[in-house]
Scaffold this motif. Structure first.
Motif, PDB file in Angstrom:
ATOM      1  N   MET A 190       0.828  -1.211   0.000  1.00 14.64           N
ATOM      2  CA  MET A 190       0.000   0.000   0.000  1.00 14.64           C
ATOM      3  C   MET A 190       0.860   1.257   0.000  1.00 14.64           C
ATOM      4  O   MET A 190       0.519   2.252  -0.616  1.00 14.64           O
ATOM      5  N   SER A 191       1.971   1.222   0.766  1.00 10.79           N
ATOM      6  CA  SER A 191       2.827   2.404   0.825  1.00 10.79           C
ATOM      7  C   SER A 191       3.400   2.725  -0.558  1.00 10.79           C
ATOM      8  O   SER A 191       3.546   3.905  -0.914  1.00 10.79           O
ATOM      9  N   PHE A 192       3.736   1.655  -1.350  1.00 12.06           N
ATOM     10  CA  PHE A 192       4.289   1.916  -2.673  1.00 12.06           C
ATOM     11  C   PHE A 192       3.219   2.491  -3.603  1.00 12.06           C
ATOM     12  O   PHE A 192       3.510   3.356  -4.449  1.00 12.06           O
ATOM     13  N   LEU A 193       1.953   2.041  -3.441  1.00 15.35           N
ATOM     14  CA  LEU A 193       0.875   2.630  -4.239  1.00 15.35           C
ATOM     15  C   LEU A 193       0.706   4.106  -3.890  1.00 15.35           C
ATOM     16  O   LEU A 193       0.451   4.943  -4.760  1.00 15.35           O
ATOM     17  N   ARG A 194       0.854   4.419  -2.597  1.00 11.52           N
ATOM     18  CA  ARG A 194       0.778   5.815  -2.178  1.00 11.52           C
ATOM     19  C   ARG A 194       1.923   6.609  -2.812  1.00 11.52           C
ATOM     20  O   ARG A 194       1.744   7.748  -3.238  1.00 11.52           O
ATOM     21  N   ASP A 195       3.116   5.982  -2.872  1.00 12.55           N
ATOM     22  CA  ASP A 195       4.255   6.641  -3.526  1.00 12.55           C
ATOM     23  C   ASP A 195       3.973   6.886  -5.003  1.00 12.55           C
ATOM     24  O   ASP A 195       4.343   7.936  -5.550  1.00 12.55           O
ATOM     25  N   LEU A 196       3.318   5.922  -5.635  1.00 13.19           N
ATOM     26  CA  LEU A 196       2.994   6.094  -7.058  1.00 13.19           C
ATOM     27  C   LEU A 196       2.018   7.251  -7.262  1.00 13.19           C
ATOM     28  O   LEU A 196       2.166   8.049  -8.203  1.00 13.19           O
ATOM     29  N   ARG A 197       1.014   7.354  -6.387  1.00 14.19           N
ATOM     30  CA  ARG A 197       0.056   8.457  -6.507  1.00 14.19           C
ATOM     31  C   ARG A 197       0.754   9.791  -6.300  1.00 14.19           C
ATOM     32  O   ARG A 197       0.518  10.758  -7.031  1.00 14.19           O
ATOM     33  N   PHE A 198       1.619   9.874  -5.295  1.00 15.45           N
ATOM     34  CA  PHE A 198       2.347  11.118  -5.060  1.00 15.45           C
ATOM     35  C   PHE A 198       3.281  11.433  -6.229  1.00 15.45           C
ATOM     36  O   PHE A 198       3.422  12.594  -6.630  1.00 15.45           O
ATOM     37  N   ALA A 199       3.931  10.378  -6.786  1.00  8.83           N
ATOM     38  CA  ALA A 199       4.830  10.580  -7.919  1.00  8.83           C
ATOM     39  C   ALA A 199       4.062  11.126  -9.116  1.00  8.83           C
ATOM     40  O   ALA A 199       4.539  12.022  -9.831  1.00  8.83           O
ATOM     41  N   LEU A 200       2.859  10.607  -9.343  1.00  8.44           N
ATOM     42  CA  LEU A 200       2.044  11.089 -10.463  1.00  8.44           C
ATOM     43  C   LEU A 200       1.684  12.556 -10.264  1.00  8.44           C
ATOM     44  O   LEU A 200       1.748  13.365 -11.207  1.00  8.44           O
ATOM     45  N   TYR A 201       1.316  12.924  -9.025  1.00  7.93           N
ATOM     46  CA  TYR A 201       0.990  14.313  -8.723  1.00  7.93           C
ATOM     47  C   TYR A 201       2.217  15.201  -8.908  1.00  7.93           C
ATOM     48  O   TYR A 201       2.142  16.304  -9.451  1.00  7.93           O
ATOM     49  N   SER A 202       3.364  14.718  -8.446  1.00  3.96           N
ATOM     50  CA  SER A 202       4.597  15.509  -8.539  1.00  3.96           C
ATOM     51  C   SER A 202       4.998  15.739  -9.999  1.00  3.96           C
ATOM     52  O   SER A 202       5.398  16.845 -10.380  1.00  3.96           O
ATOM     53  N   LEU A 203       4.890  14.684 -10.821  1.00  4.87           N
ATOM     54  CA  LEU A 203       5.275  14.808 -12.233  1.00  4.87           C
ATOM     55  C   LEU A 203       4.296  15.696 -12.997  1.00  4.87           C
ATOM     56  O   LEU A 203       4.683  16.362 -13.963  1.00  4.87           O
ATOM     57  N   ALA A 204       3.035  15.698 -12.545  1.00  5.74           N
ATOM     58  CA  ALA A 204       2.036  16.533 -13.224  1.00  5.74           C
ATOM     59  C   ALA A 204       2.359  18.016 -13.067  1.00  5.74           C
ATOM     60  O   ALA A 204       1.959  18.842 -13.888  1.00  5.74           O
TER      61      ALA A 204
END
Length: 827
Positions: free
Chosen positions: A1-15
């Motif tokens: 779950m923590s890695f999925l949270r990292d992916l969501r944050f990464a997507l927001y950061s790259l956007a």
């Protein structure tokens, strides 16, 4: 779950940084797409299994004579029978001969390239039919009925997969055959043929000269290893049997020829012509991938430096380096995954283009299709790139973050980060240099080939295949047919000359092997010297004028040079210089000594020299020494075909015109068809276009490798400019201080440009060193690998230095425009 949270944050950061995300995705798409396409090509050509049953036991047996320049000679029937009788490690042998037939009965009359095989051939090859049956022992021997199998490509392209073709009767010159089957799709080796027929369809194969002539070599030989026998064991037994053959028949194996025998797995034999090209192409795509990853690493590293305050805050709040690294990995996976998807999408059309390119070197590329392996490769490359990029930046820890000004707004670049940025830029330039040097070498080669003057009038000569139609007619009747055709074609408007010849320059190269042995009147050879070789050509009167080849001495052939008259010849200038140095060659005599002429009806008696023609090399794009002996077509023998099915008499029509050559194709075809509705007239092209077709592989080499080099150069330019731009941004305060204490703005300009030039210079030196070592290493395994000369290397270095300076201009101009007061206040 923590890695999925990292992916969501990464997507927001790259956007929030769409420009950087798009640049990374597009750069990776280029690198991953090129590698996926090349890997698909390499896998399909070099690694894909053959359709042949038990291919690991299927071998190709080669005879060679490097002493006379023959790398892959065929076998004669007596040689094959000797091997069959004495070699037990090969359980079965299959025989294949390539013959040219004029085929009547399936649409328009056409000249076809056919394979003539024995009854065991298809069983040995392990092939199956898709329609009907294949040839077997029922079709073997001189008393069998004529039978033929169509190749799959010919059936699908020329006959549109017509199933009713089975059972149809066709005529091959003087023999008829029944179409009994269609072969499954398979590699057409050793020749790309339209059909494969049994021995009885070729009268020559039943002749005594074919059956008993030990030097009458026209059979390709395949075999199946016996159970539990290795290839090395079979090689040893073949060489032992071959040595006994040479001892028993020394006259058939002159010592100067260095005759030898070898065997290879059929798959290795088939792929040998494409292996080096494809592996070099794979190396080129690997360099593009390295360049792309280096460029993306720079972008990621620069972004990480800008995010140092953010990472410092996270570390100060308790985030471990592993947590921060996992966050970077999530961003890298998103970027690389998107790049891989786009790369695989773009790889599909690239595969289609590259397959057409590779088909010039291997027929296996003709039917190449994209498969799931490309998806797996794209995913693998994406994961590798993501992991590499996630571990490029150096991250703060809770202890090191305490020393960082969390409120600072400026960009601080450490010495270690600066070194890594420049190392990645230098790596890009080094890889680009290797690609540019290789592309420059190919361009130089292509320009040399295109600038070479062949000695023919290429622009105004139309060449057409008009194969000999025997059908039981005498040689005189055939000669008269061609004479009448030439006479009628000469009357067409715009035609300046018409002639018949043996072979079309370049297109029919190699049809007669390395040449035939001959000697000259009064010529004495040394005790260990072999007779020289010359090409045989039969031509009609007017041949030299039609092709623009000057006759230096003597005369051309005329209509008086006919059967029953004095045997005459015209020799090339190199033959005259070799046989009669410093003497007048006219009216001297030349004699053929090659035993092959015993089987084609050409006497070995003396022939008077009536002319000397300029040397023209009709086999090689770059002309070399081309000793040639020309016979008049009026003195051809009754046997009108050589051992390759190529007409000794001619069968190649040349029309010299002062109008558009292609406008004559229809009227010439009409004239010939009015004389005989069964006479094929095919493959019309100017000599200029034929030469261009021969140069196509070199041109494609240049385009493909030049394309890789252009992509690499573009990425390298962006990399150098990006590093310098980031450096200028991080050193704004330094530049302001320099200006404040009196430095001139032009000094800052030249300083930044010099930094770009130094990076380019370091990259060129590194690329030259690594490229030299790799080329030396590769040359041990692939003899075809060539080192770029000084000129291509200098051009590549100059281009890279120039583009590095150009890429440095914008960051340098920005450094020179720094506002002193604003820079001094920046932090």
């Amino acid at each position: 779950m923590s890695f999925l949270r990292d992916l969501r944050f990464a997507l927001y950061s790259l956007a929030r940084t769409p420009g950087l995300a798009c640049a990374v995705i597009l750069t990776l798409a280029l690198g991953i797409g090129a590698n996926a396409a090349i890997f698909t090509l390499v896998r399909g050509v070099l690694l894909r299994p053959l359709v042949n049953r038990d291919e690991n036991r299927l071998i190709y047996i080669r005879q060679s004579a490097p002493g006379i320049g023959v790398e892959n000679d065929r076998f004669s029937v007596p040689e094959v029978r000797d091997l069959q009788a004495s070699v037990k490690s090969v359980s079965e042998f299959g025989e294949f001969s390539t013959v040219g037939f004029t085929m009547i009965g399936l649409g328009e009359p056409r000249e076809v390239r056919a394979g003539v095989v024995d009854g065991s051939y298809f069983e040995v090859m392990g092939l199956r039919p898709v329609l009907g049956r294949l040839l077997d022992m029922r079709d073997d021997g001189p008393n069998a009925a004529g039978a033929a199998v169509l190749t799959y490509r010919f059936w699908t392209t020329a006959l549109h997969s017509d199933p009713s073709v089975i059972g149809k009767q066709v005529r091959f010159d003087t023999r008829t055959a029944t179409i009994v089957g269609v072969l499954e799709p398979s590699v057409p080796y050793p020749a790309d043929t339209e059909l494969i027929a049994n021995v009885v369809t070729s009268p020559h194969h039943l002749s005594a000269t074919m059956v008993t002539g030990r030097v009458h070599r026209m059979t390709e030989l395949f075999g199946r290893l016996a159970p539990a026998v290795s290839l090395d064991q079979a090689r040893a037994e073949l060489r032992s049997a071959y040595s006994a053959m040479k001892n028993d028949h020394p006259e058939a194996y002159p010592a100067g020829g260095q005759y030898r025998i070898d065997a290879k797995l059929l798959r290795d034999e088939i792929t040998s012509g494409a292996r080096t090209v494809l592996l070099v192409l794979l190396a080129a795509s690997g360099l593009v991938f390295i360049i792309a990853c280096c460029n993306v690493a720079n972008l990621i590293l620069a972004r990480t430096v800008r995010r140092e305050p953010e990472f410092a805050v996270r570390a100060a709040l308790g985030a471990s380096p592993g947590t921060l690294r996992r966050l970077l990995l999530a961003e890298s996976l998103l970027l690389c995954g998107a790049g891989a998807i786009l790369g695989v999408v773009t790889a599909t059309p690239m595969v289609n283009i590259l397959a057409r390119y590779a088909s010039r070197f291997s027929v296996r590329a003709l039917d190449l299709k994209v498969d799931s392996s490309m998806l797996w490769l794209g995913a693998s490359l994406a994961i590798v790139a993501a992991v590499l990029l996630a571990f490029v930046p150096r991250l703060p820890t809770a202890k090191t973050s305490q020393g960082i000004n969390l409120g600072g707004g400026g960009v601080r670049i450490t010495g270690g980060t600066n070194r890594r940025l420049r190392i990645f830029a230098v790596a890009q330039i080094a890889a680009s240099f290797m690609l540019l040097a290789g592309a420059s070498m190919l361009i130089k080669t292509l320009l040399t080939l295109q600038a070479t003057q062949p000695g023919f009038d290429m622009h105004r000569v139309l060449a057409m295949d008009m194969p000999v139609m025997s059908y039981g007619k005498s040689a005189d009747q055939i000669i008269n047919f061609y004479r009448e055709a030439i006479r009628r074609i000469k009357e067409l408007p715009g035609v300046d000359g018409v002639a018949e010849g043996t072979s079309v320059p370049w297109r029919d190269a190699g049809a007669f092997g390395p040449g035939f042995e001959f000697t000259g009147e009064g010529h004495a050879k040394g005790s260990h010297e072999e007779n020289p070789l010359a090409q045989f050509r039969a031509v009609s009167p007017g041949f030299f004028a039609a092709l623009g080849v000057p006759i230096i001495e003597g005369r051309d052939f005329n209509d008086d040079d006919r059967r029953g008259g004095e045997p005459v010849i015209i020799i090339s200038q190199s033959v005259a210089q070799r046989m009669f140095p410093g003497q007048d060659p006219l009216n001297r005599h030349i004699m053929w000594t090659d035993p092959v002429f015993d089987f084609v009806g050409i006497t070995k008696g003396p022939r008077r020299i009536v002319g000397v023609a300029a040397d023209v090399d009709d086999e090689h794009v770059i002309p070399g020494a081309a000793p040639t002996i020309y016979h008049p077509f009026g003195q051809v023998p009754d046997n009108l075909s050589d051992n390759n099915g190529v007409s000794i008499f001619g069968g190649r029509l040349f029309v010299h015109t002062r109008i558009d050559p292609y406008s004559l194709v229809t009227p010439v075809t009409r004239i010939v068809r009015e004389m005989s509705v069964e006479q094929p007239v095919e493959h019309a092209a100017t000599l200029e276009d034929i030469r261009a077709e021969v140069l196509t592989p070199d041109r494609l080499n240049t385009i493909v490798f030049g394309g890789f080099a252009a992509v690499a150069l573009a990425i390298a330019i962006v990399g150098v400019a990006g590093v310098l731009a980031f450096s200028v941004s991080a050193r704004t305060r330094e530049f302001g201080i320099r200006l404040a204490i009196g430095s001139q703005r032009r000094h800052l300009l030249t300083r930044v440009i010099a930094e770009g030039a130094v990076m380019a210079g370091a990259g060129v030196i590194a690329g030259a060193a690594v490229g030299f070592m790799l080329a030396r290493l590769a040359s041990r395994f692939f003899g075809e690998i060539k080192m770029p000369g000084l000129l291509p290397a200098f051009i590549a270095a100059f281009v890279l230095m120039a583009v590095a300076v150009i890429a440095s201009l914008l960051p340098a101009a920005r450094a020179a425009r720094v506002d002193v007061m604003q820079a001094l206040r920046s932090e």
